[in-house]
Every structure is written in C-alpha cells, then in structure tokens.
Enzyme design. Sequence first.
Site, PDB file in Angstrom:
ATOM      1  CG  HIS B  58      -2.068  -0.937   1.147  1.00 38.09           C
ATOM      2  ND1 HIS B  58      -3.075  -0.968   2.078  1.00 38.09           N
ATOM      3  CD2 HIS B  58      -2.402  -1.866   0.204  1.00 38.09           C
ATOM      4  CE1 HIS B  58      -3.974  -1.873   1.726  1.00 38.09           C
ATOM      5  NE2 HIS B  58      -3.585  -2.444   0.606  1.00 38.09           N
ATOM      6  CD  GLU B  60      -1.764   4.180   3.594  1.00 34.66           C
ATOM      7  OE1 GLU B  60      -1.518   3.510   2.577  1.00 34.66           O
ATOM      8  OE2 GLU B  60      -2.909   4.332   4.047  1.00 34.66           O
ATOM      9  CB  CYS B  88      -6.497  -0.508   5.243  1.00 36.37           C
ATOM     10  SG  CYS B  88      -4.799  -1.137   5.196  1.00 36.37           S
ATOM     11  CB  CYS B  91      -1.909   1.540   6.256  1.00 35.29           C
ATOM     12  SG  CYS B  91      -1.390   0.728   4.715  1.00 35.29           S
TER      13      CYS B  91
END
Lengths: 158, 158
Positions: B58, B60, B88, B91
């Site tokens: 992701h 992040e 999410c 993260c």
Amino acid sequence: MTDFTHKEKEYFMAQALKEAQKSLAKEEIPIGCVIVKDKEIIGCGHNAREELNQAIMHAEIMAIEEANTKMGNWRLPDTALFVTIEPCVMCSGAIGLARIPQVIYGANNQKFGAAGSLYNILRDERLNHRVEVETGILKEDCASIMKDFFRKRRIKKE
Amino acid sequence: MTDFTHKEKEYFMAQALKEAQKSLAKEEIPIGCVIVKDKEIIGCGHNAREELNQAIMHAEIMAIEEANTKMGNWRLPDTALFVTIEPCVMCSGAIGLARIPQVIYGANNQKFGAAGSLYNILRDERLNHRVEVETGILKEDCASIMKDFFRKRRIKKE
C-alpha cells in the site's frame, strides 16, 4: 483450509520457533513465522525491526513478502500461517489483505494482539476476508522464549 | 507535532495525489502518500500491489519503508504522514509501529478505513502510540480519483 494433524501443527510451529531464534540471536524481540501450502513451507520470517531499521519488519510481514514472491501472486489462497505469538494490528491486517485463510499461533499477546486480545480483526464480519484461527500449539515454548528475552533485557537495563 | 498552514497541507496532499497518479497509470487502485519532516518530504509511496505482486504494498507502507531507510531509523518522530484515503487496518497499525505522530488524510474509506470508519486504531488509548488525525484536505480530489477508477473498472468488466 488445510487439514493438519496435531503432529504436523507442532512440526510447523517448531519451524516458526526456529525463525524466532534468528531474532533472538540478533537481540530482537523473538517472534517467528512460516507460511505453509500443500504442507510445504513457502515463506519464512522473523522479527528484524532493529537489524533492518524498518518499523514494519515483523515476522509475518517478512513471511508474506517471501510467499508472495515465491507464488508470483499477492493472494495466498490455500495457505496456513504459523506464528509463535498472536499477530498485532498491522500483521492481522496484512494477513487479511494477502487472503490467507488459516492462522495458527502459539501464545496470546495481551498487550498488542489483534486476533482476539485487543481486537478480533481476523474474524471481523465487516471485512471482506475472514480467517480460521487456532491457538495454543507449543504455547509454552512460544511464550517462554519471549519471557526470557524481556527478563534478560530488564536485567541488562538495571 | 508540525504546525502546517492550510496552504502547506494542501501542497503536501497534492504531492500525495501525484503519487496516486502513479498507481492510476498502472491500473492500480489510486492511493498516494508522502511523509514529511521539517516540511520536507522524506518518503513517498503509491499503491503497487498488482505491479509488485505484494499484498502489503500500500501507499503508506512504501512511504514508511522509504522514510525508515532515509532516516536510518524505524522510528519516525516529528513527522507527518499525508495520504489521499483513510488508512486501512494494516496501514494504521504500521503508522503506530513507526511512531508517526501526525496523520492527515483526504477522504474517508467507509469499507476499510481504520482511522475512524471501521476502527479507530490511531486513537486507541490501549495502544502505546497515539496519533493526531486530521481529514478533509483536498477531499473531493482524493475521492474523485478513486470513484473514476472504480467506475472505469466496472465499465470494463461489463
């Protein structure tokens, strides 16, 4: 979901414990993980946060990365993740994102665990992936390697 | 905590949106992130799950890894993380583990958000790190790049 005998579960948890020993040898919090597909290990990991200076480098993350690379796929269906200690929030999220259907962990983590202790992320009905969770395999061994580590660290600091 | 003017917040969110454009160009879910220290970017990331075949990749996570490498430290004190969409579970956990004190995100994620929507992990009093959270910066831009992506994907599938 893979149907493991109790002996097989103990075997794979012992492999996760061997991974935890790698962390211990580097004075890292000793947690280890293996990911298994068709009863073969496709990813291994150990906590290496201090060594690699990476906040995310928990045992589960290292194992998921290795398994994704090996399978050439970010999805890991029909796998089982064995980890010595209950996964944290980040790792529980990562297990769901990797679509791992089965998690077997050794000992609970009352302070940071997100597979039943603080949160129950792996079984959250609102998320789009749910995980079969089992605990207690080689529990004493998984817990005692952690306790020894923190006891020694406290003595060192005193 | 860094004291940003509204203009500075919009500037850094625009940089995160540029990162999201990188995902879009590869037909990935368009989410972007930058990590800022002393008003300079020390880490960038965009969602690259399909391209890299890594479940954890992701925006992040990519930005945290880059910032950790740049600082030579898994801890990121005195930083702010700008991300186009609410983080999410994974993260949010990673942000806490990296000790990032400040998160600014553009638009909410009602389905997967863990900074207020499904969970409120960044403000959980039981965890050992709490984060200052702000939302709504360039919200329309951050949301519309996502909506366009999913609309086009639906049309493609029909």
